[in-house]
Scaffold this active site. Structure first.
Site, PDB file in Angstrom:
ATOM      1  CG  ASP A 146     -18.836  -7.075  45.206  1.00 29.48           C
ATOM      2  OD1 ASP A 146     -19.033  -8.303  45.334  1.00 29.48           O
ATOM      3  OD2 ASP A 146     -18.598  -6.550  44.111  1.00 29.48           O
ATOM      4  CD  GLU A 147     -21.244  -3.943  42.418  1.00 34.48           C
ATOM      5  OE1 GLU A 147     -20.851  -2.876  41.886  1.00 34.48           O
ATOM      6  OE2 GLU A 147     -21.304  -5.013  41.810  1.00 34.48           O
TER       7      GLU A 147
END
Length: 614
Positions: free
Chosen positions: A275-276
């Site tokens: 993620d991110e």
């Protein structure tokens, strides 16, 4: 992450708002098309393709049919959900807490009568509840930089099972005992191999499956911060994201996977993070790779995660799961062409309110057409502020209520695997500690109860209080916290400490904002020995008592934390959350005591040379 609204919305307004948003979303879909990179020819003029018969088509018949089916399904689910909420609604607002073990008021008595009536519902109604159940209810344990003692798990895991949890998502990060070439990744206070075996065995005894989480793209600070792996950073000064085109990247990730899975035999799922992923494709090597292969950054992302997923699935026959946020912005065709859905399951996360707005129907349609398994992820703690030390249960409950509305709406068309209740202990590797696990056990209990029973009324909260052996009050909203509740569950002493600390800090803040203090006992006044004795006495009359109580809570915090965490976590938490305020109170107390002995004061201006000499 975004802090949630303080007050819960009324159920009727929630349903009306949901209906409006979804219908508006469908109208938007027809007007401007899906948000996956394509456009709707009915709204925007684009070149039209010809069918085999030569007729002009705006969309394929299959797509139009699927779209209509999707719209009908959503509207039908909205109607069912609205009817269900109307039938179940008995109060026009959510409670801010529940009193335990006392004579009920008239309102509470009526609530208990209704609770007894509900317990006599027919078997048909009970079967409806069972149909609403998710197969897996996984509790996320974020361990980075703050590992609970194994002894604590012996008490915690049976409690989680009694709440209805079915498994654990273990985010070890630097707490995993890597060895060989990877030994530098592990923190000095990481678990030993024997500890991992004990944790897995304890979970097994409580019928809790274990899903390890390994970062393989973003959030790799615990690896990339080290000089041994600094060359693998996408951006030299930022240790968050690994470079996917560096020849040493995949061998490192594969070795991490090998070691984690070696200590987790027989598991069905492994979470590979991702993620991110900030700063994707920014290094010179990645730029040249994109140019040479005529790739977009989406292609670069998909190429890396598919390679990692194939390694996991092909070598260990374990199903990889990934966070979904990077997939939201990738067009459907790119996802289909990459065949990522053949090797990955996806975990859709959202920890604040407004899930229906941020995760629109076109996103769910895209994900369901690509991935064979879809998980959802809420948060029972650690999703408000990076420096928060106490959980506001009402905010967390709102998040879970919205997620269950999403689940009810899409469950007939989307293959939901289960829900993960995340509990973040740091926002990332460099972040400070936030909302430690023991103080959030009541939040976890309330939200698991809600997921299982779809209730957060008086009766449900009383049952939670009974399980946690709470003596007085379960607070849902910190705005109304007036005194600390005493319970008896694993880590409850720290739960009590955080409540006391919250109340004390609020009282100290109120004292410091008192006009007697702000107007006559400011830092300027103290520095220049120009404090009004009368105002100092009136404004700081509670200072001695607050200083005493604060010192007492600091000692209690050290004892309570030591029951759960090692000495390093205890010191870090107290150093950040308690000592600064304690030192400020001590300094203020000493200064005021000294200044109150003065009987004469200097002439203005206070910063004159004459006064400084005095």
């Amino acid at each position: 992450m975004i802090a949630l609204n303080m007050f819960p919305r009324r159920n009727a307004r929630v349903i009306t708002g949901i209906s409006f948003l979804v219908i508006a979303g469908l109208m938007l879909y027809k007007t401007v098309g899906p948000l996956d990179g394509t456009k709707n020819p009915e709204a925007v003029h684009v070149p039209r393709a010809r069918s085999e018969s030569g007729n002009l088509l705006t969309q394929s018949p299959q797509h139009l049919k699927k779209q209509k089916e999707y719209e009908s399904l959503i509207l039908a689910n909205i109607q069912k959900m609205t009817a269900h909420r109307a039938m179940e609604r008995r109060m026009n607002h959510d409670p801010v807490g529940v009193m335990l073990h006392k004579k009920p008021s008239l309102l509470e008595g009526l609530g208990r009568v209704r609770d007894m009536q509900e317990q006599t519902k027919s078997a048909v109604q009970k079967s409806v509840v069972s149909e609403n159940q998710l197969n897996h209810k996984i509790v996320h344990l974020d361990l980075k930089g703050a590992p609970p003692k194994v002894e604590y798990y012996k008490k915690l895991f049976p409690l989680l099972h009694s709440f209805g949890a079915t498994g654990l998502l273990m985010e070890y990060e630097d707490m995993f005992p890597y060895w060989g070439k990877l030994e530098f990744i592990s923190a000095h206070n990481a678990y030993a191999k024997g500890d991992i075996a004990d944790i897995i065995e304890l979970a097994k005894k409580c019928n809790l499956i274990v899903i390890p989480l390994i970062q393989t793209f973003g959030h790799m600070e615990h690896v990339l911060k080290l000089k041994e792996f600094a060359e693998l950073r996408e951006v030299p000064n930022y240790p968050q994201v690994v470079c996917p085109t560096n020849n040493k990247t995949l061998p490192l990730i594969k070795l991490m996977i090998d070691q984690v899975l070696q200590l987790h035999p027989g598991i069905d799922w492994v979470h590979i993070g991702s993620d991110e992923v900030y700063n994707l494709g920014e290094c010179t090597r990645c730029q040249q790779y994109l140019l040479h292969h005529q790739f977009s950054k989406n292609d670069l992302f998909l190429n890396h995660v598919v390679s990692v997923a194939k390694y996991v699935k092909g070598n260990y026959d374990v199903q990889p799961i990934m966070w979904d946020d990077e997939f939201r912005k990738i067009p459907l065709r790119a996802l289909q062409d990459s065949k990522v859905g053949e090797v990955l399951e996806i975990m859709v996360w959202k920890y604040s309110s407004g899930i229906m707005v941020d995760l629109r129907s076109d996103i769910w349609e895209k994900f369901s057409s690509v991935f064979g398994g879809i998980w959802i992820a809420s948060a029972f703690k650690g999703a408000a502020n990076p420096d928060s030390y106490i959980t506001n249960i009402n905010d967390r409950l709102t998040n879970h209520k919205e997620w269950m509305e999403i689940y009810d709406m899409y469950k007939s068309s989307i293959p939901f695997r289960g829900i993960v209740l995340t509990g973040w202990q740091r926002f990332d590797h460099f972040g400070v500690l936030c909302e430690l696990l023991p103080q959030a056990i009541p939040s976890l209990a309330v939200n698991l109860m809600y997921i299982n029973e779809r209730k957060a009324d008086h009766g449900a909260l009383v049952r939670v209080g009974d399980i946690l052996k709470c003596s007085s009050f379960i607070n849902l909203d910190l705005q109304y916290l007036e005194y600390a509740n005493t319970c008896d569950f694993p880590g409850s002493a720290f739960y009590e400490v955080t409540q006391k600390l919250y109340i004390l800090k609020r009282d100290i803040n109120n004292m410091m904002k008192n006009h007697h203090v702000t107007g006559w006992v400011s830092d300027y006044n103290i520095e220049h020995s120009f404090v009004s004795p009368q105002h100092a006495e009136q404004g700081l009359q509670d200072l001695t008592m607050l200083l005493f109580d604060y010192g007492k809570v600091m000692n209690e915090a050290e004892t309570a934390l030591s029951d759960v965490f090692d000495e390093h976590t205890v010191k870090e938490w107290i150093m950040f959350n308690v000592k600064p305020t304690h030192s400020k109170l001590q300094k203020l107390h000493a200064s005021v005591n000294k200044l109150q002995k003065l009987k004469e004061w200097p002439r203005r201006p206070l910063d004159s040379t004459e006064n400084k000499e005095l």
